[in-house]
Write an enzyme that holds these catalytic residues in place. Structure first.
Site, PDB file in Angstrom:
ATOM      1  N   GLY A 152       0.812  -1.218   0.000  1.00 21.15           N
ATOM      2  CA  GLY A 152       0.000   0.000   0.000  1.00 21.15           C
ATOM      3  C   GLY A 152       0.836   1.254   0.000  1.00 21.15           C
ATOM      4  O   GLY A 152       2.043   1.199  -0.185  1.00 21.15           O
ATOM      5  N   ASN A 153       0.169   2.378   0.165  1.00 19.12           N
ATOM      6  CA  ASN A 153       0.876   3.664   0.236  1.00 19.12           C
ATOM      7  C   ASN A 153       0.223   4.542   1.305  1.00 19.12           C
ATOM      8  O   ASN A 153      -0.787   4.172   1.891  1.00 19.12           O
ATOM      9  CB  ASN A 153       0.891   4.339  -1.140  1.00 19.12           C
ATOM     10  CG  ASN A 153      -0.502   4.669  -1.637  1.00 19.12           C
ATOM     11  OD1 ASN A 153      -1.172   5.549  -1.118  1.00 19.12           O
ATOM     12  ND2 ASN A 153      -0.961   3.924  -2.639  1.00 19.12           N
ATOM     13  N   ARG A 154       0.803   5.708   1.548  1.00 15.72           N
ATOM     14  CA  ARG A 154       0.397   6.535   2.682  1.00 15.72           C
ATOM     15  C   ARG A 154      -0.701   7.551   2.372  1.00 15.72           C
ATOM     16  O   ARG A 154      -0.967   8.430   3.184  1.00 15.72           O
ATOM     17  CB  ARG A 154       1.612   7.285   3.247  1.00 15.72           C
ATOM     18  CG  ARG A 154       2.660   6.368   3.830  1.00 15.72           C
ATOM     19  CD  ARG A 154       3.765   7.181   4.475  1.00 15.72           C
ATOM     20  NE  ARG A 154       4.919   6.353   4.782  1.00 15.72           N
ATOM     21  CZ  ARG A 154       4.995   5.527   5.838  1.00 15.72           C
ATOM     22  NH1 ARG A 154       3.992   5.453   6.691  1.00 15.72           N
ATOM     23  NH2 ARG A 154       6.076   4.805   6.021  1.00 15.72           N
TER      24      ARG A 154
END
Ligand code: CTP
Ligand code: CA
Length: 228
Positions: A33-35
């Site tokens: 995932g990412n932030r």
């Protein structure tokens, strides 16, 4: 409220906004995932609604309250986001891709939880995800004008912001590219943002550090101009 007093210059316009960040499954319990928090995409949705638009919000893994009046479509992966955005885009006047879409996904998703053994783990092989923004531009080009009249991308660049931004705008075939100046005090999940908006027609608009709603309103000013 803070959203009152806006012009109804998007009255009746059908807008599609993607927000948040995609998750690419490794197994039933794990993902890459990412932030991205979704704050900027949700600010775009709230301000567009306040200006009279009909909004479809394609939300990837966002834990924020649904904007009142928006049609919210929840997705997890880049492939799901692609399906939802392309479907909604058929009926849309403008599409804004504020979501952080994973460039890659695991080549295979394990059907059962990957177990720890005494051996070292297997590597995770990655494959490319489709570029949804580029596909929107390409579909419009091939459809000879059919499809959304305004396509907007977002980009975060650390160096050569303007040169990289211009190259990305051309590569994606979009009308506007909102380039975030990422650096020291500009973190994910904060209420503020700064950017420069590059337009395919040569326009360049700087947006100073301020609330994400203020940035959203400048984007809608530029979109409304182009839809008028
Ligand atoms: N985007 C997309 N589909 C992808 C990747 C990105 O639609 N598979 C969209 C994003 O939503 C954003 C824009 O493209 O609006 C720019 O994303 P960015 O990651 O900056 O561009 P990339 O082409 O992926 O280039 P980079 O190598 O810099 O990540
Ligand atoms: Ca990317």
């Amino acid at each position: 409220g803070v959203l009152a007093g806006r012009p109804a210059d998007l009255g009746g316009r059908r807008l599609v906004i993607s927000a948040g960040g995609t998750r690419e499954a490794i197994d039933p319990v794990r993902f890459l995932g990412n932030r991205s928090s979704g704050l900027q995409g949700y600010a775009l949705a709230r301000t567009a609604l306040a200006r009279g638009a009909r909004v479809t919000l394609v939300a990837a893994n966002v834990s924020l309250p649904d904007p009142a009046g928006a049609t919210v479509v929840r997705v997890e992966s880049a492939l799901e986001l692609r399906e939802a955005v392309l479907k909604a885009a058929k009926e849309a006047d403008a599409v804004v891709m504020a979501a952080a879409v994973a460039d890659f996904r695991p080549a295979r998703r394990s059907g059962s939880k990957v177990k720890k053994t005494s051996a070292d783990p297997d590597p995770i092989y990655l494959v490319k995800n489709p570029d949804i923004l580029a596909e929107l531009g390409e579909r419009r080009r091939q459809g000879e004008g059919l499809g959304p009249r305004v396509i907007v991308g977002f980009a975060a660049e650390t160096d050569d912001v303007l040169a990289n931004g211009r190259a990305k705008l051309a590569r994606k075939g979009c009308d506007l590219l909102v380039v975030n100046q990422v650096g020291e005090n500009l973190a994910f999940g904060t209420p503020d943002n700064a950017a420069v908006v590059l337009a395919a027609d040569g326009d360049q608009v700087e947006i100073p550090l301020g609330p994400k709603e203020a940035l959203a309103d400048v984007v809608w000013d530029l979109v409304a101009e182009r839809l008028a």
